[in-house]
Design an enzyme around this catalytic site. Structure first.
Site, PDB file in Angstrom:
ATOM      1  N   ASP A 127      -8.702   7.077  -0.726  1.00 28.04           N
ATOM      2  CA  ASP A 127      -7.864   6.080  -0.072  1.00 28.04           C
ATOM      3  C   ASP A 127      -8.717   4.808   0.049  1.00 28.04           C
ATOM      4  OD1 ASP A 127      -5.896   4.704   1.231  1.00 28.04           O
ATOM      5  OD2 ASP A 127      -5.307   6.380   2.509  1.00 28.04           O
ATOM      6  N   TRP A 128      -8.088   3.729   0.456  1.00 27.98           N
ATOM      7  CA  TRP A 128      -8.763   2.419   0.387  1.00 27.98           C
ATOM      8  C   TRP A 128      -9.788   2.246   1.511  1.00 27.98           C
ATOM      9  CZ3 TRP A 128      -5.940   3.564  -3.320  1.00 27.98           C
ATOM     10  CH2 TRP A 128      -5.660   2.727  -4.375  1.00 27.98           C
TER      11      TRP A 128
END
Ligand code: BGC
Length: 768
Positions: free
Chosen positions: A710-711
């Site tokens: 995920d970011w």
């Protein structure tokens, strides 16, 4: 000659529609959006058949969200669509068709007042709603004189990064909403409530109040949502959505509530496998704490379930049933099969969804016979403590009962029983991801047992070095599969190029989340990725406005895998048409608690629904040569402090509940990409959890695709790489990878292994 990767390299304009037409937000996609929305909205209440509205019925439309309609959530759930069809738009069409008559001064008043506070129609839903505007007495009286029926739309926003709370205006009604509803109940003969939201708001106020005649849980239904709501309320569409979550009497009744906010650092999953209906159907004191059970949803017609017959062939139980529409309008019904396994030594939920199927649209009097197949091995339980056999899936001896019906509570028990004389081990695994800090967990009688605490092991993965040699002459990526193999291509990459592949890069196209790939020297394109899951999220400034699809929870409530697959396919066509290669969808975490701010991006509290729906959507997406990214692997069930929060969970609950949907999707649809989550599981970030990403995902399930973080995940990049996380987004930590390569902490084979999976994904993508 046109380059194979012209879409990514040159951002060409090439529509994907038949006859060379653009498909982005085209009519056919809008129609699919409306159909899906109409199939996934759930009619919760309909006293005395007030719905559908009668031909020509006079109605007054209340509630800001009639116009300030919430079509999607925030964050990765935002879609900048070309328009939003509001509830008012929907009813205006019905009025033109002579089906209803709207009290216009009220709707005009709402429109003007909302404009004054900057809430006029905007297609971009990334702003907060305002509280209900006040209606002057004379206007209110005029509305009540005109109309017999008040339709009030109550809206809520949800967004990643924030959880819901038991506060007025969020999980509870705001004071103004409460006052308006009181007023409606006093002044109108019929009050119809539309819930325009992605959360399981408190339901006691409409269950208890007789004056509230009907309630439609319309979810966040996408850009055609307002039309779908009017379709259902006017009877043009017969509702067939069924709940994929349990609506309890009070938020306190969920076993997950007490500990949800205990700490920002961790969440103890003490309810274990007793999540959602598994809890309410099993724990005696909980049974009566339900307002609307799992699987529930009303229709404008009735169905009978007859000819129930089950049989097994040693591998599968097949349940057959004939569903007949016994009412007076056409409709669809969902057949749900639940299994009650023997309690044995491990303890089991009273009922577990084992299979489901939706009927076709049945005309009055029409019947359909459905056969539902249940793999017997899917009824096994995971024995994490070795009560029978440690780290094994076990079918405990005894009687397995089957219940068939239209909700977890509206079922008929089949006469057939699967009887096992002995325990059967269906799969021997290894202990993986066991808890290190969760002290106790719930048993099937509501008591708790203590858990032994282990430690996380350290792993020293040995990725095999490739034996491939780089051909003497340098060659480009588009020759892979033709004159050279991928291994040979990788052999000619420099260490630095391999390091660069492990991280995200800036977007090269209209997506706003970055890109992957990109080795210019050898023609590996930058492939732009885009959110997901409610549609293709573009940069607003680029002017491309795609279809905003209904949220995942609504798709789950259709119980129709065909719809999920069609949305996947249509969404993917928009992705490829806009020269993007990866669609960060679907979201598929479990609805563990009603407070998780991202539930709307996920399907259900049940892993079978989540797994089957995700598999269908993934198949649709990949059929068009677009990479999906199922997310967030795993246990991302709370947004507060999501980058660090530790989900402390038993291995059994992890495998049977939180990983099961992913497992089903991985095995059935073979997704090309999986997004790991922000949170930790049992003391380690998922991105750096070897046992999860390599042990379970790759070694046990045989997953061959790539993984992406995920970011901005918080584990060190080197650890993530070694655990089996292939790409760090939106940027990696290249210096640390270089240093680790130099010190021998990682070796070229580690980089090559990840690179291979990333490049394989790119090779799978549809080209010009
Ligand atoms: C979300 C992901 C999303 C990513 C890229 C993150 O904040 O958790 O679901 O895909 O951003 O926008």
């Amino acid at each position: 000659m046109t380059s194979k990767y012209a879409r990514f390299l040159y951002q060409i304009c090439k529509p994907t529609g038949e006859d060379g037409k653009l498909v982005t937000a085209c009519k056919a996609h809008a129609e699919l959006c409306r159909t899906a929305a109409g199939e996934g909205m759930v009619l919760l209440k309909n006293s005395n058949g007030v719905l559908p509205l009668k031909q020509g019925e006079k109605i007054a439309l209340f509630g800001n969200s009639t116009i300030d309609y919430v079509k999607c959530g925030g964050g990765s759930g935002i879609v900048h669509s070309p328009y939003i069809r509001t509830v008012l738009d929907g009813f205006k069409i019905k009025e033109q068709e002579g089906k209803v008559s709207i009290f216009k001064p009220l709707s005009e008043y709402y429109a003007n007042e909302l404009k004054k506070v900057g809430r006029e129609f905007m297609p971009h839903q990334d702003y907060a709603l305002v509280d209900e505007i006040d209606i002057p007495d004379d206007l209110f009286r005029a509305a009540a004189d005109f109309a017999e029926t008040a339709v009030i739309t109550v809206g809520r926003l949800s967004e990643e990064g924030t959880d819901h709370t038991v506060t007025k205006g969020d999980f509870l009604l705001s004071e103004k909403e409460e006052a308006l509803i009181d007023r409606l109940c006093r002044s109108f003969k019929k009050v119809v409530v539309v819930l325009d939201m992605g959360i399981m708001i408190d339901s006691s106020w409409f269950v208890e109040r007789e004056e509230i005649s009907a309630v439609l849980l319309a979810w966040l239904a996408g850009m055609e949502g307002g039309l779908a709501i009017a379709d259902i309320l006017c009877g043009d569409v017969n509702p067939s959505g069924k709940l994929v979550d349990t609506l309890a009497k009070s938020f306190d009744d969920y076993p997950t509530t007490a500990g949800f906010n205990e700490s920002e650092d961790y969440v103890d999953y003490t309810e274990d496998i007793y999540v959602g209906y598994r809890y309410f159907e099993t724990i005696p004191e909980a049974y009566n704490r339900v307002n609307y059970p799992f699987g529930y949803g009303l229709s404008y017609t009735d169905f009978s379930f007859e000819g129930i017959h089950c049989a097994d062939d040693g591998k599968f139980v097949t349940a057959c049933v004939t569903v007949t529409n016994t009412g007076s309008v056409a409709g669809k019904e969902v057949v749900q099969v639940y299994c009650g396994a023997p309690q044995g030594l491990l303890g089991k939920p009273a009922k577990v969804l084992a299979a489901f199927k939706k009927t076709d649209l049945l005309k009055p009097g029409e019947a359909q016979t459905l056969a539902l197949r249940i793999p017997i091995s899917s009824l096994a339980s995971y024995d994490d403590l070795g009560k029978i056999q440690k780290a094994a899936y076990v079918l405990e001896k005894g009687e397995y009962r089957f219940y068939i019906g239209s909700s977890v509570r509206d079922v008929i028990e089949a006469r057939y029983r699967l009887v096992l004389e002995d325990n059967v081990i269906t799969e021997q695994l290894e202990t993986r991801c066991a808890p290190i800090a969760l002290k106790k967990r719930m048993l099937s009688d509501g008591s708790f047992e203590e858990l032994p605490l282990g430690e996380n092991k350290t792993y020293n993965p040995q990725n095999p070095a490739s034996t491939a040699k780089a051909p003497e002459e340098e060659f480009m990526f588009d020759k892979v599969g033709e004159t050279v193999t991928l291994d040979e291509f990788i052999a000619q990459l420099t260490d630095e190029e391999l390091v660069e592949l492990q991280e995200g890069h800036d977007s090269t196209g209209i997506g706003d989340t970055g890109s992957i790939g990109g080795i210019k020297r050898l023609g590996v394109p930058y492939v732009t990725v885009s959110d997901g899951p409610a549609g293709l999220r573009t940069s607003r400034e680029c002017g491309i406005l795609p279809t905003a699809w209904p949220c995942e929870t609504l798709i789950g409530c259709t119980w129709n895998t065909d719809i999920a697959e069609r949305i996947g396919k249509a969404g993917a066509l928009e992705v490829i048409e806009n020269n993007l290669g990866v669609w960060l969808a679907p979201g598929m975490n479990i609805h563990r608690s009603p407070f998780c701010g991202r539930n709307f991006e996920y399907y259900s509290e049940d892993p079978l629904i989540s797994g089957k729906m995700a598999a269908a959507e993934v198949k649709g997406i990949q059929s068009q040569g677009v990479a999906p990214s199922i997310k967030h692997f795993a246990c991302n069930n709370k947004e507060t402090n999501r980058s660090y929060s530790d989900s402390r969970v038993s291995e059994r609950a992890l495998r049977e509940i939180y990983l099961k949907g992913f497992e089903i999707c991985v095995k059935e649809a073979k997704p090309w990409l999986i997004m790991t989550s922000y949170n930790q599981i049992n003391g380690e970030h998922t991105t750096a959890k070897y046992e999860l990403l390599t042990g379970i995902l790759r070694n046990e399930w045989g997953y061959e695709g790539a993984t992406v973080s995920d970011w901005d995940t918080k584990a060190p990049h080197v650890k993530e790489l070694l655990a089996g996380n292939d790409i760090k987004m939106p940027k990696g930590e290249k210096d640390s990878l270089r240093a680790a390569l130099e010190s021998g902490e990682i070796c070229r084979a580690d980089l090559e292994n990840s690179a291979k999976r990333i490049l394989e994904l790119i090779l799978n993508l549809a080209q010009v």
